[in-house]
Design a protein around this motif. Sequence first.
Motif, PDB file in Angstrom:
ATOM      1  N   ALA A  40      40.690  42.443  35.350  1.00 20.24           N
ATOM      2  CA  ALA A  40      40.397  43.233  36.547  1.00 20.24           C
ATOM      3  C   ALA A  40      40.463  42.369  37.810  1.00 20.24           C
ATOM      4  N   LEU A  41      40.098  41.088  37.677  1.00 20.07           N
ATOM      5  CA  LEU A  41      40.139  40.186  38.831  1.00 20.07           C
ATOM      6  C   LEU A  41      41.561  39.698  39.091  1.00 20.07           C
ATOM      7  N   MET A  60      28.350  47.206  33.110  1.00 17.63           N
ATOM      8  CA  MET A  60      27.587  47.124  34.361  1.00 17.63           C
ATOM      9  C   MET A  60      27.803  45.770  35.046  1.00 17.63           C
ATOM     10  N   ASP A  61      27.810  44.696  34.253  1.00 13.97           N
ATOM     11  CA  ASP A  61      28.028  43.365  34.834  1.00 13.97           C
ATOM     12  C   ASP A  61      29.464  43.215  35.356  1.00 13.97           C
ATOM     13  N   ILE A  62      30.405  43.823  34.658  1.00  9.88           N
ATOM     14  CA  ILE A  62      31.795  43.800  35.138  1.00  9.88           C
ATOM     15  C   ILE A  62      31.856  44.480  36.497  1.00  9.88           C
ATOM     16  N   LEU A  63      31.230  45.659  36.557  1.00  7.49           N
ATOM     17  CA  LEU A  63      31.221  46.453  37.785  1.00  7.49           C
ATOM     18  C   LEU A  63      30.594  45.675  38.941  1.00  7.49           C
ATOM     19  N   ARG A  64      29.425  45.092  38.695  1.00 10.20           N
ATOM     20  CA  ARG A  64      28.739  44.345  39.756  1.00 10.20           C
ATOM     21  C   ARG A  64      29.595  43.163  40.230  1.00 10.20           C
ATOM     22  N   THR A  65      30.233  42.493  39.266  1.00  5.77           N
ATOM     23  CA  THR A  65      31.026  41.310  39.622  1.00  5.77           C
ATOM     24  C   THR A  65      32.233  41.684  40.486  1.00  5.77           C
ATOM     25  N   ILE A  66      32.963  42.720  40.075  1.00  9.66           N
ATOM     26  CA  ILE A  66      34.157  43.034  40.874  1.00  9.66           C
ATOM     27  C   ILE A  66      33.776  43.567  42.252  1.00  9.66           C
ATOM     28  N   ARG A  67      32.658  44.270  42.359  1.00  6.88           N
ATOM     29  CA  ARG A  67      32.239  44.750  43.684  1.00  6.88           C
ATOM     30  C   ARG A  67      31.777  43.563  44.541  1.00  6.88           C
ATOM     31  N   ARG A  68      31.139  42.572  43.905  1.00  6.43           N
ATOM     32  CA  ARG A  68      30.741  41.372  44.644  1.00  6.43           C
ATOM     33  C   ARG A  68      31.983  40.644  45.166  1.00  6.43           C
ATOM     34  N   GLU A  69      33.072  40.736  44.403  1.00 10.13           N
ATOM     35  CA  GLU A  69      34.338  40.105  44.819  1.00 10.13           C
ATOM     36  C   GLU A  69      35.095  40.995  45.808  1.00 10.13           C
TER      37      GLU A  69
END
Length: 223
Positions: A40-41, A60-69
């Motif tokens: 995804a990144l 959920m952690d995937i979601l949070r990480t990509i939104r943080r990016e």
Amino acid sequence: MRVLVIEDETKVGCFIKRALEEESYAVDLCEDGVKGLEMALATNYDLLVVDLMLPSMSGMDILRTIRRERIQTPVLILTAQSQIDQRVKGLDAGADDYLTKPFAIDELLARVRALLRRGATESSGMLQVDDLVLNPATREVTRGGQRVDLTLKEYALLEYLMRHTGRVLTRPMISEHVWNQDFDTFTNVIDVYVNYLRNKIDRGRTKKLIHTIRGSGYMLKAD
Ligand code: CA
């Protein structure tokens, strides 16, 4: 349009992949959380379909990480019946929609269409190279202000070329993003479709936009 499906239940993942492919989307399927996040990144997907319970990293952690990016790709999360309370957390964490398993495939496809429309509108989403303009929201293409009528497959190929302007696109790359069938049997089809596109986009114009890169593939660019 390219979709990444992160789902560890092989049967469900394959079912979603097949259904999306029948709608002419190009689909990558990943069964692992960390690997899915990497994908995804690394790639500019048009949509992510993410299951919540995954090996190695949660949805959920995937979601949070990509939104943080600051990746704004629309995300549709999949939840099991027992995780319904997770939906709110998911939406709060930046998911655009959710679907509870088991779901009807028609509902998934309808939500995917809605999310892709929304994404295109919000970012205005217009693709432009010189006087060639493509609107993913309406699938309208114009060159020099004149409407160009394309078949679905010609459109998918042009959209892919325009999303990667100035980059050499090999036949395997084009095959992977635009065609879902086995590449070997479709080698000539790509060349045939590029020629169809040339006839509609470049023929009779001084400035050619579709270029053949000998021994490599094709490139769309203004110069
Ligand atoms: Ca799961």
